[in-house]
Design a protein around this motif. Structure first.
Motif, PDB file in Angstrom:
ATOM      1  N   VAL A 154       0.853  -1.180   0.000  1.00  0.00           N
ATOM      2  CA  VAL A 154       0.000   0.000   0.000  1.00  0.00           C
ATOM      3  C   VAL A 154       0.893   1.235   0.000  1.00  0.00           C
ATOM      4  O   VAL A 154       1.805   1.352   0.833  1.00  0.00           O
ATOM      5  CB  VAL A 154      -0.940   0.006   1.233  1.00  0.00           C
ATOM      6  CG1 VAL A 154      -1.816   1.250   1.243  1.00  0.00           C
ATOM      7  CG2 VAL A 154      -1.795  -1.253   1.247  1.00  0.00           C
ATOM      8  N   ALA A 155       0.638   2.140  -0.912  1.00  0.00           N
ATOM      9  CA  ALA A 155       1.479   3.332  -1.078  1.00  0.00           C
ATOM     10  C   ALA A 155       1.069   4.425  -0.101  1.00  0.00           C
ATOM     11  O   ALA A 155       0.721   5.540  -0.490  1.00  0.00           O
ATOM     12  CB  ALA A 155       1.406   3.829  -2.512  1.00  0.00           C
ATOM     13  N   LEU A 156       1.100   4.104   1.179  1.00  0.00           N
ATOM     14  CA  LEU A 156       0.825   5.066   2.247  1.00  0.00           C
ATOM     15  C   LEU A 156       1.832   4.831   3.359  1.00  0.00           C
ATOM     16  O   LEU A 156       2.413   3.755   3.463  1.00  0.00           O
ATOM     17  CB  LEU A 156      -0.595   4.858   2.807  1.00  0.00           C
ATOM     18  CG  LEU A 156      -1.782   5.137   1.896  1.00  0.00           C
ATOM     19  CD1 LEU A 156      -3.073   4.666   2.562  1.00  0.00           C
ATOM     20  CD2 LEU A 156      -1.872   6.617   1.567  1.00  0.00           C
ATOM     21  N   SER A 157       1.996   5.823   4.207  1.00  0.00           N
ATOM     22  CA  SER A 157       2.876   5.639   5.370  1.00  0.00           C
ATOM     23  C   SER A 157       2.292   4.560   6.278  1.00  0.00           C
ATOM     24  O   SER A 157       1.123   4.178   6.157  1.00  0.00           O
ATOM     25  CB  SER A 157       3.016   6.951   6.134  1.00  0.00           C
ATOM     26  OG  SER A 157       1.774   7.278   6.751  1.00  0.00           O
ATOM     27  N   PHE A 158       3.084   4.083   7.203  1.00  0.00           N
ATOM     28  CA  PHE A 158       2.664   3.002   8.100  1.00  0.00           C
ATOM     29  C   PHE A 158       1.394   3.367   8.873  1.00  0.00           C
ATOM     30  O   PHE A 158       0.421   2.611   8.881  1.00  0.00           O
ATOM     31  CB  PHE A 158       3.805   2.665   9.063  1.00  0.00           C
ATOM     32  CG  PHE A 158       3.460   1.605  10.059  1.00  0.00           C
ATOM     33  CD1 PHE A 158       3.212   0.300   9.664  1.00  0.00           C
ATOM     34  CD2 PHE A 158       3.386   1.906  11.403  1.00  0.00           C
ATOM     35  CE1 PHE A 158       2.896  -0.683  10.585  1.00  0.00           C
ATOM     36  CE2 PHE A 158       3.075   0.939  12.338  1.00  0.00           C
ATOM     37  CZ  PHE A 158       2.829  -0.363  11.931  1.00  0.00           C
ATOM     38  N   ASP A 177       5.488   3.588   1.982  1.00  0.00           N
ATOM     39  CA  ASP A 177       4.713   2.388   1.674  1.00  0.00           C
ATOM     40  C   ASP A 177       4.746   1.416   2.846  1.00  0.00           C
ATOM     41  O   ASP A 177       5.585   1.510   3.733  1.00  0.00           O
ATOM     42  CB  ASP A 177       5.204   1.709   0.395  1.00  0.00           C
ATOM     43  CG  ASP A 177       6.573   1.080   0.541  1.00  0.00           C
ATOM     44  OD1 ASP A 177       7.328   1.503   1.437  1.00  0.00           O
ATOM     45  OD2 ASP A 177       6.905   0.179  -0.239  1.00  0.00           O
ATOM     46  N   SER A 178       3.788   0.499   2.850  1.00  0.00           N
ATOM     47  CA  SER A 178       3.673  -0.527   3.884  1.00  0.00           C
ATOM     48  C   SER A 178       3.181  -1.809   3.242  1.00  0.00           C
ATOM     49  O   SER A 178       2.526  -1.787   2.202  1.00  0.00           O
ATOM     50  CB  SER A 178       2.679  -0.090   4.964  1.00  0.00           C
ATOM     51  OG  SER A 178       3.079   1.112   5.564  1.00  0.00           O
ATOM     52  N   GLN A 179       3.500  -2.935   3.881  1.00  0.00           N
ATOM     53  CA  GLN A 179       3.028  -4.224   3.397  1.00  0.00           C
ATOM     54  C   GLN A 179       1.834  -4.659   4.258  1.00  0.00           C
ATOM     55  O   GLN A 179       1.830  -4.452   5.465  1.00  0.00           O
ATOM     56  CB  GLN A 179       4.124  -5.297   3.490  1.00  0.00           C
ATOM     57  CG  GLN A 179       5.226  -5.138   2.482  1.00  0.00           C
ATOM     58  CD  GLN A 179       6.260  -4.121   2.894  1.00  0.00           C
ATOM     59  OE1 GLN A 179       6.536  -3.965   4.065  1.00  0.00           O
ATOM     60  NE2 GLN A 179       6.817  -3.419   1.927  1.00  0.00           N
ATOM     61  N   VAL A 180       0.875  -5.281   3.596  1.00  0.00           N
ATOM     62  CA  VAL A 180      -0.303  -5.806   4.285  1.00  0.00           C
ATOM     63  C   VAL A 180      -0.469  -7.262   3.879  1.00  0.00           C
ATOM     64  O   VAL A 180      -0.520  -7.567   2.686  1.00  0.00           O
ATOM     65  CB  VAL A 180      -1.586  -5.016   3.924  1.00  0.00           C
ATOM     66  CG1 VAL A 180      -2.793  -5.620   4.614  1.00  0.00           C
ATOM     67  CG2 VAL A 180      -1.435  -3.545   4.273  1.00  0.00           C
ATOM     68  N   ARG A 181      -0.526  -8.143   4.865  1.00  0.00           N
ATOM     69  CA  ARG A 181      -0.867  -9.543   4.611  1.00  0.00           C
ATOM     70  C   ARG A 181      -2.299  -9.717   5.092  1.00  0.00           C
ATOM     71  O   ARG A 181      -2.604  -9.574   6.262  1.00  0.00           O
ATOM     72  CB  ARG A 181       0.043 -10.499   5.343  1.00  0.00           C
ATOM     73  CG  ARG A 181      -0.512 -11.942   5.261  1.00  0.00           C
ATOM     74  CD  ARG A 181       0.495 -12.967   5.500  1.00  0.00           C
ATOM     75  NE  ARG A 181       1.311 -13.037   4.281  1.00  0.00           N
ATOM     76  CZ  ARG A 181       2.294 -13.899   4.121  1.00  0.00           C
ATOM     77  NH1 ARG A 181       2.610 -14.732   5.073  1.00  0.00           N
ATOM     78  NH2 ARG A 181       2.987 -13.933   3.006  1.00  0.00           N
ATOM     79  N   LEU A 182      -3.188  -9.993   4.152  1.00  0.00           N
ATOM     80  CA  LEU A 182      -4.611 -10.150   4.436  1.00  0.00           C
ATOM     81  C   LEU A 182      -4.941 -11.633   4.415  1.00  0.00           C
ATOM     82  O   LEU A 182      -4.664 -12.316   3.432  1.00  0.00           O
ATOM     83  CB  LEU A 182      -5.405  -9.400   3.368  1.00  0.00           C
ATOM     84  CG  LEU A 182      -6.874  -9.187   3.595  1.00  0.00           C
ATOM     85  CD1 LEU A 182      -7.113  -8.318   4.820  1.00  0.00           C
ATOM     86  CD2 LEU A 182      -7.492  -8.527   2.379  1.00  0.00           C
ATOM     87  N   ARG A 183      -5.512 -12.128   5.506  1.00  0.00           N
ATOM     88  CA  ARG A 183      -5.866 -13.543   5.621  1.00  0.00           C
ATOM     89  C   ARG A 183      -7.342 -13.639   5.991  1.00  0.00           C
ATOM     90  O   ARG A 183      -7.783 -13.023   6.957  1.00  0.00           O
ATOM     91  CB  ARG A 183      -5.011 -14.203   6.698  1.00  0.00           C
ATOM     92  CG  ARG A 183      -5.378 -15.644   6.980  1.00  0.00           C
ATOM     93  CD  ARG A 183      -4.549 -16.190   8.140  1.00  0.00           C
ATOM     94  NE  ARG A 183      -5.009 -17.490   8.565  1.00  0.00           N
ATOM     95  CZ  ARG A 183      -4.521 -18.639   8.147  1.00  0.00           C
ATOM     96  NH1 ARG A 183      -3.548 -18.645   7.254  1.00  0.00           N
ATOM     97  NH2 ARG A 183      -4.994 -19.773   8.591  1.00  0.00           N
ATOM     98  N   ALA A 184      -8.087 -14.411   5.216  1.00  0.00           N
ATOM     99  CA  ALA A 184      -9.501 -14.632   5.509  1.00  0.00           C
ATOM    100  C   ALA A 184      -9.749 -16.130   5.598  1.00  0.00           C
ATOM    101  O   ALA A 184      -9.288 -16.896   4.753  1.00  0.00           O
ATOM    102  CB  ALA A 184     -10.377 -14.020   4.418  1.00  0.00           C
TER     103      ALA A 184
END
Length: 139
Positions: A45-49, A107-114
């Motif tokens: 995601v191209a946003l700060s943390f 930027d920040s990384q997001v791991r999305l788990r459903a």
């Protein structure tokens, strides 16, 4: 992550059964034996943390009821967990967990788990919910 996830799913299914007039305890037991549909998506995601954490909390908060976590993984990570409605008619609870990790300055990384329990009819509620929420996070 998985152990608490299974407990949450079993509790949610038991609550649904109790509302419908069924036996919540039996449903909880059977739910623990059911297979689980799990899907994970990694995003940048191209946003700060901090902005990413706010965005993820907002998107997941709109999708479901927030679940309290015991503790945060570390200072450079935040975990957000909700129970969302999935499947046909929104009758299949889905536990959605987002792990936001600090990346660079912008930027920040997001791991999305459903994850959702699967009955006789495969609804793929985990996959569909993860894909839907990932699309909302990416826009």
């Amino acid at each position: 992550m998985d152990e608490r996830e299974d407990e949450l799913l079993a509790d949610e299914l038991a609550a649904l059964a109790a509302v419908a007039g069924g036996w919540g305890g039996l449903t909880r037991f059977v739910a623990k034996l059911m297979r689980k549909n799990v899907h994970e998506i990694d995003l940048v995601v191209a946003l700060s943390f901090e902005d990413t954490v706010e965005r993820v909390a907002l998107v997941l908060g709109r999708a479901g009821r927030r679940v309290r976590l015991g503790s945060e993984p570390c200072a450079e990570q935040r975990m957000i967990r909700v129970v969302a409605a999935g499947g046909v008619g929104g009758m299949n609870p889905v536990v959605v967990t987002a792990l936001v990790t600090k990346g660079g300055a912008s930027d920040s990384q997001v791991r999305l788990r459903a994850a959702a329990k699967e009955g006789l009819i495969r609804q793929r509620a985990g996959e569909r919910t993860a894909s839907r929420l990932a699309a909302l996070l990416h826009t």
